[in-house]
Design a protein around this motif. Structure first.
Motif, PDB file in Angstrom:
ATOM      1  N   ALA A 239       0.867  -1.182   0.000  1.00 52.64           N
ATOM      2  CA  ALA A 239       0.000   0.000   0.000  1.00 52.64           C
ATOM      3  C   ALA A 239       0.902   1.229   0.000  1.00 52.64           C
ATOM      4  CB  ALA A 239      -0.908  -0.007   1.224  1.00 52.64           C
ATOM      5  N   ASP A 240       0.947   1.923  -1.119  1.00 56.10           N
ATOM      6  CA  ASP A 240       1.926   2.996  -1.305  1.00 56.10           C
ATOM      7  C   ASP A 240       1.275   4.260  -1.832  1.00 56.10           C
ATOM      8  OD1 ASP A 240       4.916   1.906  -1.113  1.00 56.10           O
ATOM      9  OD2 ASP A 240       3.671   0.336  -1.982  1.00 56.10           O
ATOM     10  N   LYS A 241       2.072   5.306  -1.763  1.00 56.89           N
ATOM     11  CA  LYS A 241       1.641   6.576  -2.332  1.00 56.89           C
ATOM     12  C   LYS A 241       2.832   7.235  -3.011  1.00 56.89           C
ATOM     13  CE  LYS A 241      -0.581  10.959  -1.096  1.00 56.89           C
ATOM     14  NZ  LYS A 241      -1.106  11.787   0.017  1.00 56.89           N
ATOM     15  N   PRO A 242       2.715   7.567  -4.299  1.00 60.99           N
ATOM     16  CA  PRO A 242       3.806   8.301  -4.954  1.00 60.99           C
ATOM     17  C   PRO A 242       3.995   9.664  -4.285  1.00 60.99           C
ATOM     18  CG  PRO A 242       2.243   7.437  -6.561  1.00 60.99           C
ATOM     19  CD  PRO A 242       1.607   7.290  -5.220  1.00 60.99           C
ATOM     20  N   TYR A 243       5.214  10.150  -4.302  1.00 63.39           N
ATOM     21  CA  TYR A 243       5.448  11.478  -3.731  1.00 63.39           C
ATOM     22  C   TYR A 243       6.281  12.328  -4.685  1.00 63.39           C
ATOM     23  CZ  TYR A 243       9.886   9.340  -2.095  1.00 63.39           C
ATOM     24  OH  TYR A 243      11.086   8.690  -2.009  1.00 63.39           O
ATOM     25  N   ASP A 244       6.101  13.637  -4.563  1.00 56.94           N
ATOM     26  CA  ASP A 244       6.849  14.586  -5.382  1.00 56.94           C
ATOM     27  C   ASP A 244       8.275  14.696  -4.860  1.00 56.94           C
ATOM     28  OD1 ASP A 244       4.632  15.152  -6.953  1.00 56.94           O
ATOM     29  OD2 ASP A 244       3.945  16.735  -5.594  1.00 56.94           O
ATOM     30  N   THR A 245       9.211  14.829  -5.779  1.00 57.53           N
ATOM     31  CA  THR A 245      10.621  14.868  -5.399  1.00 57.53           C
ATOM     32  C   THR A 245      11.289  16.155  -5.862  1.00 57.53           C
ATOM     33  OG1 THR A 245      11.366  13.793  -7.447  1.00 57.53           O
ATOM     34  CG2 THR A 245      10.773  12.363  -5.595  1.00 57.53           C
ATOM     35  N   VAL A 246      12.407  16.430  -5.236  1.00 54.97           N
ATOM     36  CA  VAL A 246      13.335  17.456  -5.708  1.00 54.97           C
ATOM     37  C   VAL A 246      14.702  16.798  -5.820  1.00 54.97           C
ATOM     38  CG1 VAL A 246      12.094  19.425  -4.758  1.00 54.97           C
ATOM     39  CG2 VAL A 246      13.770  18.225  -3.341  1.00 54.97           C
ATOM     40  N   THR A 247      15.579  17.407  -6.583  1.00 50.22           N
ATOM     41  CA  THR A 247      16.927  16.875  -6.759  1.00 50.22           C
ATOM     42  C   THR A 247      17.868  17.527  -5.761  1.00 50.22           C
ATOM     43  OG1 THR A 247      16.567  16.477  -9.107  1.00 50.22           O
ATOM     44  CG2 THR A 247      18.846  16.580  -8.355  1.00 50.22           C
ATOM     45  N   LEU A 248      18.566  16.681  -5.020  1.00 48.09           N
ATOM     46  CA  LEU A 248      19.528  17.159  -4.039  1.00 48.09           C
ATOM     47  C   LEU A 248      20.924  16.768  -4.511  1.00 48.09           C
ATOM     48  CD1 LEU A 248      19.669  18.484  -1.179  1.00 48.09           C
ATOM     49  CD2 LEU A 248      19.804  16.165  -0.272  1.00 48.09           C
ATOM     50  N   THR A 249      21.814  17.730  -4.644  1.00 46.20           N
ATOM     51  CA  THR A 249      23.189  17.452  -5.048  1.00 46.20           C
ATOM     52  C   THR A 249      24.097  17.481  -3.826  1.00 46.20           C
ATOM     53  OG1 THR A 249      23.598  19.785  -5.527  1.00 46.20           O
ATOM     54  CG2 THR A 249      22.860  18.392  -7.349  1.00 46.20           C
ATOM     55  N   GLY A 250      25.188  16.751  -3.915  1.00 43.63           N
ATOM     56  CA  GLY A 250      26.128  16.697  -2.806  1.00 43.63           C
ATOM     57  C   GLY A 250      27.444  16.109  -3.251  1.00 43.63           C
ATOM     58  N   CYS A 251      28.316  15.831  -2.288  1.00 42.25           N
ATOM     59  CA  CYS A 251      29.643  15.311  -2.602  1.00 42.25           C
ATOM     60  C   CYS A 251      30.089  14.347  -1.514  1.00 42.25           C
ATOM     61  CB  CYS A 251      30.656  16.447  -2.748  1.00 42.25           C
ATOM     62  SG  CYS A 251      30.717  17.568  -1.330  1.00 42.25           S
ATOM     63  N   VAL A 252      31.068  13.516  -1.861  1.00 45.44           N
ATOM     64  CA  VAL A 252      31.658  12.560  -0.924  1.00 45.44           C
ATOM     65  C   VAL A 252      33.165  12.744  -0.963  1.00 45.44           C
ATOM     66  CG1 VAL A 252      31.849  10.142  -0.244  1.00 45.44           C
ATOM     67  CG2 VAL A 252      29.786  10.940  -1.426  1.00 45.44           C
ATOM     68  N   GLN A 253      33.796  12.801   0.206  1.00 46.23           N
ATOM     69  CA  GLN A 253      35.238  12.978   0.290  1.00 46.23           C
ATOM     70  C   GLN A 253      35.827  12.018   1.306  1.00 46.23           C
ATOM     71  OE1 GLN A 253      35.339  17.121   1.418  1.00 46.23           O
ATOM     72  NE2 GLN A 253      35.441  16.643   3.603  1.00 46.23           N
ATOM     73  N   ASP A 254      37.155  11.776   1.189  1.00 41.32           N
ATOM     74  CA  ASP A 254      37.812  10.924   2.172  1.00 41.32           C
ATOM     75  C   ASP A 254      38.198  11.756   3.389  1.00 41.32           C
ATOM     76  OD1 ASP A 254      40.171  12.291   1.567  1.00 41.32           O
ATOM     77  OD2 ASP A 254      40.895  10.731   0.211  1.00 41.32           O
ATOM     78  N   LEU A 255      38.870  11.139   4.346  1.00 45.67           N
ATOM     79  CA  LEU A 255      39.160  11.827   5.599  1.00 45.67           C
ATOM     80  C   LEU A 255      40.172  12.953   5.436  1.00 45.67           C
ATOM     81  CD1 LEU A 255      39.202   8.918   8.210  1.00 45.67           C
ATOM     82  CD2 LEU A 255      37.293  10.282   7.348  1.00 45.67           C
ATOM     83  N   SER A 256      40.924  12.929   4.333  1.00 43.53           N
ATOM     84  CA  SER A 256      41.883  14.006   4.082  1.00 43.53           C
ATOM     85  C   SER A 256      41.227  15.208   3.415  1.00 43.53           C
ATOM     86  CB  SER A 256      43.023  13.496   3.198  1.00 43.53           C
ATOM     87  OG  SER A 256      42.563  13.251   1.870  1.00 43.53           O
ATOM     88  N   GLY A 257      39.969  15.064   3.027  1.00 41.12           N
ATOM     89  CA  GLY A 257      39.260  16.137   2.347  1.00 41.12           C
ATOM     90  C   GLY A 257      39.270  16.023   0.841  1.00 41.12           C
ATOM     91  N   ALA A 258      39.957  15.002   0.310  1.00 46.96           N
ATOM     92  CA  ALA A 258      40.000  14.800  -1.144  1.00 46.96           C
ATOM     93  C   ALA A 258      38.722  14.109  -1.604  1.00 46.96           C
ATOM     94  CB  ALA A 258      41.216  13.968  -1.529  1.00 46.96           C
ATOM     95  N   ARG A 259      38.213  14.527  -2.748  1.00 47.62           N
ATOM     96  CA  ARG A 259      37.003  13.922  -3.292  1.00 47.62           C
ATOM     97  C   ARG A 259      37.266  12.473  -3.704  1.00 47.62           C
ATOM     98  NH1 ARG A 259      33.186  17.688  -5.194  1.00 47.62           N
ATOM     99  NH2 ARG A 259      33.145  19.419  -3.701  1.00 47.62           N
ATOM    100  N   VAL A 260      36.284  11.622  -3.487  1.00 46.50           N
ATOM    101  CA  VAL A 260      36.382  10.241  -3.935  1.00 46.50           C
ATOM    102  C   VAL A 260      36.066  10.187  -5.424  1.00 46.50           C
ATOM    103  CG1 VAL A 260      35.684   9.427  -1.663  1.00 46.50           C
ATOM    104  CG2 VAL A 260      33.956   9.715  -3.449  1.00 46.50           C
ATOM    105  N   GLY A 261      36.231   9.013  -6.018  1.00 43.49           N
ATOM    106  CA  GLY A 261      35.953   8.855  -7.435  1.00 43.49           C
ATOM    107  C   GLY A 261      34.548   8.350  -7.693  1.00 43.49           C
TER     108      GLY A 261
END
Length: 471
Positions: A271-293
């Motif tokens: 038993a479900d209901k569709p919902y309206d969405t928005v696009t959320l952008t973000g980033c992932v980095q390692d502990l040194s602050g460098a972005r992952v691939g």
């Protein structure tokens, strides 16, 4: 004579008629993962199926399948006696050929043989006031059109997404005419029938059943709607499909307690209901602050709604994920090789597309080193032959010993492995170094291999190869 042979063999025909055999090799993809029960314990002996191929989980709940890489999506089924059927879905990362698909198995709520197929049937759980599934007598048939053989076993499970979103098959996406639509759940049930031969049994054409899905408040800030779309899960495509309407009903005490619907076949019903969405952008980095691939999976889990979404990072460690409009979502990033989990970020979505104010942080190097941890036993061959045993710690340091089977004595081994799996070892007898070992270790398979070389001070030239396996 030569021209007659050509004519008889079709050699004089149009060259376009010739169809040389293709030498293209089918590209393979690795699907692997971990299967646990509701308590988080590994489940052994689970039959895992994807793309028509099968594997079984080991004592630690792990499995691996090499499947044809067809498209960018994989559907994996998990089946074991005593548990509800589970299905996992994941996208292959761009440019990648491997993906982890984990699963959580739920114990069956009911597993009972039907005594008389000619009579009306009803199935309840101890906590249900009214039957969860009801249908008339002489209503069943096998998929091949034949009558069921021997006793038919009914299996019923109530799925509560509020207890664990991972209990639900698929990834909360419904298939629509224009693409896909995220849905939030108000509760689900799985009901299946098999006869004595193991054949799937379902309703005959023209027959119906009444189902009652225990209601769960999907949106924590809203009341439950009087009716919602009813979806069934397609185990082949891995998508939910809209099929009817479920109506909220009381349990007899006057309080709304279940969604009721009439269905024409048995499945996992939601038993479900569709919902309206928005696009959320973000980033992932390692502990040194460098972005992952590329290739890390980002999962959104509703903070005030029972829904989920997934996305993949690109080469710059960025992602775009669909979340419910004007709702709270919790974001987490997962690396599957090596196995690592990021911290969690909670984001309040608005009515417009937006961005997370902070990157998710994940310790890939530490996870990579930890994936090699264990005791490895192996052999070496070449100018000398023998056995060795080494232990790799969670920090990547290696220590152990070996012994020659050619009468050249024993030796100590020390060294380290890099986060990328490169192995560098030194072998010594007492304080005197005698050889170096270099090679690689695979954290997934536990295979260790490479070459070894005598040091110049031994007066010997050359070496050989070695190989080992994690125990």
């Amino acid at each position: 004579m030569f021209s007659c042979v050509l004519a008889a063999c079709g050699g004089g025909g149009n060259s376009n008629d010739a169809k040389p055999q293709s030498t293209q090799v089918e590209q393979q993809a690795v699907v692997f993962g971990l299967v646990r029960d509701e308590a988080g314990q590994p489940v052994q002996g689970v039959k895992v199926t994807s793309a028509g191929l099968q594997a079984s989980t080991d004592a630690k709940g792990n499995y691996q399948l090499n499947v044809p890489l067809s498209g960018n999506r994989t559907v994996v089924q998990f089946e074991r006696d005593g548990y509800a059927l589970q299905t996992g879905v994941s996208d292959f990362p761009a440019g990648g050929n491997g993906v982890r698909v984990n699963a959580t198995l739920q114990k069956l709520g009911l597993n009972v043989a039907i005594a008389n197929l000619a009579t009306a049937q009803s199935f309840s759980l101890p906590t249900s006031v009214k039957p969860i599934v009801e249908f008339g007598g002489d209503a069943l048939v096998r998929a091949d059109g034949a009558a069921p053989t021997g006793p038919v076993t009914a299996r019923l499970t109530v799925i509560d997404p509020k207890a664990d979103l991972g209990l639900m098959p698929g990834n909360y996406l419904a298939k629509t005419a224009s693409g896909t639509q995220p849905i939030e759940s108000y509760g689900a049930i799985q009901f299946t029938l098999r006869d004595a031969d193991g054949s799937v049994v379902n309703l005959k054409a023209g027959q119906t059943a009444v189902i009652r899905i225990p209601a769960v408040k999907a949106s924590l800030s809203a009341t439950m709607p009087a009716s919602v779309p009813l979806y069934h899960f397609n185990e082949q495509t891995g998508y939910w499909q809209d099929e009817g309407v479920a109506t909220l009903k009381p349990d007899g005490s006057g309080a709304p307690s279940y969604y009721e619907a009439t269905v024409q076949h048995f499945s996992t019903w939601n038993a479900d209901k569709p919902y309206d969405t928005v696009t959320l952008t973000g980033c992932v980095q390692d502990l040194s602050g460098a972005r992952v691939g590329a290739g890390l999976t980002v999962v959104s889990v509703g903070g005030d709604y029972l829904g989920s979404g997934t996305a993949m990072t690109n080469a710059s460690g960025q992602f775009s994920i669909q979340v419910k409009r004007n709702a709270l979502s919790q974001l987490t990033a997962f690396s599957y090789a090596p196995a690592a989990v990021s911290d969690q970020v909670v984001v309040q979505a608005t009515a417009q597309d937006g961005a997370s104010s902070q990157c998710l942080r994940i310790d890939l190097q530490g996870a990579a080193l930890a994936s090699y941890q264990g005791t490895y036993v192996g052999t070496y061959t070449g100018l000398d032959k023998g056995n060795f045993t080494v232990a790799i710690g969670s920090n990547g340091m290696i220590a152990g010993s070996g012994v020659s089977t050619q009468g050249n004595g024993s030796f100590g081994v020390s060294g380290q492995v890099s986060a990328a799996g490169a192995v560098s070892l030194n072998a010594a007898q007492g304080q005197a170094g005698i050889a170096t070992f270099s090679g690689t270790v695979n954290g997934q398979t536990g295979a260790l291999s490479g070459t070894w070389t005598y040091l110049p001070q031994t007066g010997l030239t050359g070496g050989g190869t070695y190989q080992g396996q994690r125990q």
